[in-house]
Design a protein around this motif. Structure first.
Motif, PDB file in Angstrom:
ATOM      1  N   SER A   3      -1.010  -0.962   0.956  1.00 40.62           N
ATOM      2  CA  SER A   3      -1.337   0.989   0.392  1.00 40.62           C
ATOM      3  C   SER A   3       0.682   0.915   0.912  1.00 40.62           C
ATOM      4  CB  SER A   3      -1.602   1.791   1.789  1.00 40.62           C
ATOM      5  OG  SER A   3      -1.253   2.710   1.941  1.00 40.62           O
ATOM      6  N   VAL A   4       0.824   1.889  -0.510  1.00 38.63           N
ATOM      7  CA  VAL A   4       2.248   2.214  -0.735  1.00 38.63           C
ATOM      8  C   VAL A   4       2.331   3.722  -0.859  1.00 38.63           C
ATOM      9  CG1 VAL A   4       3.681   1.654  -1.343  1.00 38.63           C
ATOM     10  CG2 VAL A   4       3.030  -0.180  -0.945  1.00 38.63           C
ATOM     11  N   PHE A  49      -3.371   1.358  -3.804  1.00 36.54           N
ATOM     12  CA  PHE A  49      -3.337   0.951  -2.752  1.00 36.54           C
ATOM     13  C   PHE A  49      -4.562  -0.007  -4.226  1.00 36.54           C
ATOM     14  CE2 PHE A  49      -6.009  -0.776   0.620  1.00 36.54           C
ATOM     15  CZ  PHE A  49      -6.787  -1.059   0.561  1.00 36.54           C
ATOM     16  N   SER A  50      -4.180  -1.622  -4.104  1.00 41.99           N
ATOM     17  CA  SER A  50      -4.316  -2.738  -4.078  1.00 41.99           C
ATOM     18  C   SER A  50      -4.433  -2.123  -6.182  1.00 41.99           C
ATOM     19  CB  SER A  50      -6.242  -2.948  -4.255  1.00 41.99           C
ATOM     20  OG  SER A  50      -6.626  -3.351  -2.825  1.00 41.99           O
ATOM     21  N   GLU A  51      -2.836  -1.684  -6.487  1.00 43.68           N
ATOM     22  CA  GLU A  51      -2.463  -1.402  -7.064  1.00 43.68           C
ATOM     23  C   GLU A  51      -3.543  -0.104  -8.106  1.00 43.68           C
ATOM     24  OE1 GLU A  51      -1.973  -4.759 -10.156  1.00 43.68           O
ATOM     25  OE2 GLU A  51      -3.333  -6.103  -8.964  1.00 43.68           O
ATOM     26  N   ASN A  77       1.662  -7.746  -6.342  1.00 43.38           N
ATOM     27  CA  ASN A  77       1.753  -8.411  -4.889  1.00 43.38           C
ATOM     28  C   ASN A  77       2.272  -7.243  -4.003  1.00 43.38           C
ATOM     29  OD1 ASN A  77       4.415  -6.865  -6.069  1.00 43.38           O
ATOM     30  ND2 ASN A  77       5.654  -9.175  -5.999  1.00 43.38           N
ATOM     31  N   SER A  78       1.689  -5.709  -4.372  1.00 41.15           N
ATOM     32  CA  SER A  78       1.490  -4.913  -3.404  1.00 41.15           C
ATOM     33  C   SER A  78       3.308  -4.053  -3.750  1.00 41.15           C
ATOM     34  CB  SER A  78       1.574  -5.262  -2.380  1.00 41.15           C
ATOM     35  OG  SER A  78       0.207  -5.344  -2.232  1.00 41.15           O
ATOM     36  N   GLY A 133      -4.290   7.553   2.365  1.00 45.10           N
ATOM     37  CA  GLY A 133      -3.390   7.161   3.370  1.00 45.10           C
ATOM     38  C   GLY A 133      -2.197   8.442   3.295  1.00 45.10           C
ATOM     39  N   LYS A 134      -2.254   9.612   3.339  1.00 42.52           N
ATOM     40  CA  LYS A 134      -1.514  10.677   2.879  1.00 42.52           C
ATOM     41  C   LYS A 134      -1.286  10.953   3.924  1.00 42.52           C
ATOM     42  CE  LYS A 134      -1.181  15.570   1.575  1.00 42.52           C
ATOM     43  NZ  LYS A 134      -1.531  16.413   0.596  1.00 42.52           N
ATOM     44  N   LEU A 135       0.938  10.796   5.043  1.00 41.51           N
ATOM     45  CA  LEU A 135       1.025  11.961   5.552  1.00 41.51           C
ATOM     46  C   LEU A 135       0.835  13.295   5.453  1.00 41.51           C
ATOM     47  CD1 LEU A 135       3.059   8.477   7.020  1.00 41.51           C
ATOM     48  CD2 LEU A 135       1.092  10.156   7.977  1.00 41.51           C
TER      49      LEU A 135
END
Lengths: 115, 116
Positions: A31-32, A50-52, A71-72, B102-104
């Motif tokens: 997760s980014v 998340f996962s592209e 590769n995230s 995942g939001k903060l």
């Protein structure tokens, strides 16, 4: 274990140009999330991948976009830059981004200046 | 709507003393997580401590502890034995369940200054 890496650290662009920022997560983090930080608005959520797949998006214009690779690693792009886009851009990564996940680690940020 | 409020724009503390940074939150979701971060002038966000809404005990991490009062919806950060290096901006943040993923959501931050 390497931390979250954001590149570049500093960037100066001219109005109307576009810019691409990169975020490499901690190994195993899928997760980014991206955030914009300005003195006036504070920290605002841009989007999460998340996962592209983009699974959450904040209230930003379509000039702000992103993507995530297999590769995230994630990139965010800002097109047609405006002076108001000058900010610190931060990314945060975690394994899954669910509420039960106790992690959210940030990179050092990219400081973008639009002139 | 989820919201985080930090009412102290700035706080001052003497070195070696304890300090409490306030954070209140608003959510109708029973499942959520609360985070505290430290942001020095360099800009990076340093994770300090996490508290889950179902955790029975207050979280502690070294000199940091979180005073979690669920009924009052507060999650105050306590820093014991302050050090000069603790001078920084501190942010409280919340992650909710459901489609927030995942939001903060962040508070406005508190600038802490530690005096020698």
């Amino acid at each position: 274990k390497a931390g979250v890496t954001q590149t570049p650290r500093y960037l100066i662009k001219t109005r109307g140009q576009q810019v691409t920022l990169s975020c490499s997560p901690i190994s195993g983090h899928r997760s980014v999330s991206w955030y914009q930080q300005t003195p006036g608005q504070g920290l605002q959520f841009l989007f999460e991948y998340f996962s592209e797949t983009q699974r959450n998006k904040g209230n930003f214009p379509g000039r702000f976009s992103g993507r995530q690779f297999s590769n995230s690693r994630s990139e965010m792009n800002v097109s047609t830059l405006e002076l108001g886009d000058s900010a610190l851009y931060l990314c945060a990564t975690s394994t899954g981004g669910t509420v039960q996940n106790t992690e959210a680690f940030f990179g050092q940020g990219t400081r973008l200046t639009v002139v | 709507a989820q919201k985080i409020t930090q009412t102290q724009p700035g706080m001052f503390v003497q070195e070696k003393e304890a300090v409490t940074l306030d954070c209140t939150y608003d959510t109708s979701d029973p499942s959520y997580g609360l985070f505290w971060y430290k942001q020095p002038s360099s800009g990076e966000m340093i994770f300090l401590i996490y508290q889950g809404s179902y955790d029975q005990q207050n979280a502690t991490e070294g000199r940091y502890s979180l005073n979690f009062q669920k009924a009052r919806k507060s999650a105050n950060l306590v820093i014991s034995a302050s050090q000069l290096g603790d001078s920084a901006m501190y942010f409280c943040a919340m992650r909710q369940g459901g489609t927030s993923y995942g939001k903060l959501t962040f508070g406005q931050g508190t600038i802490l200054t530690v005096h020698p």
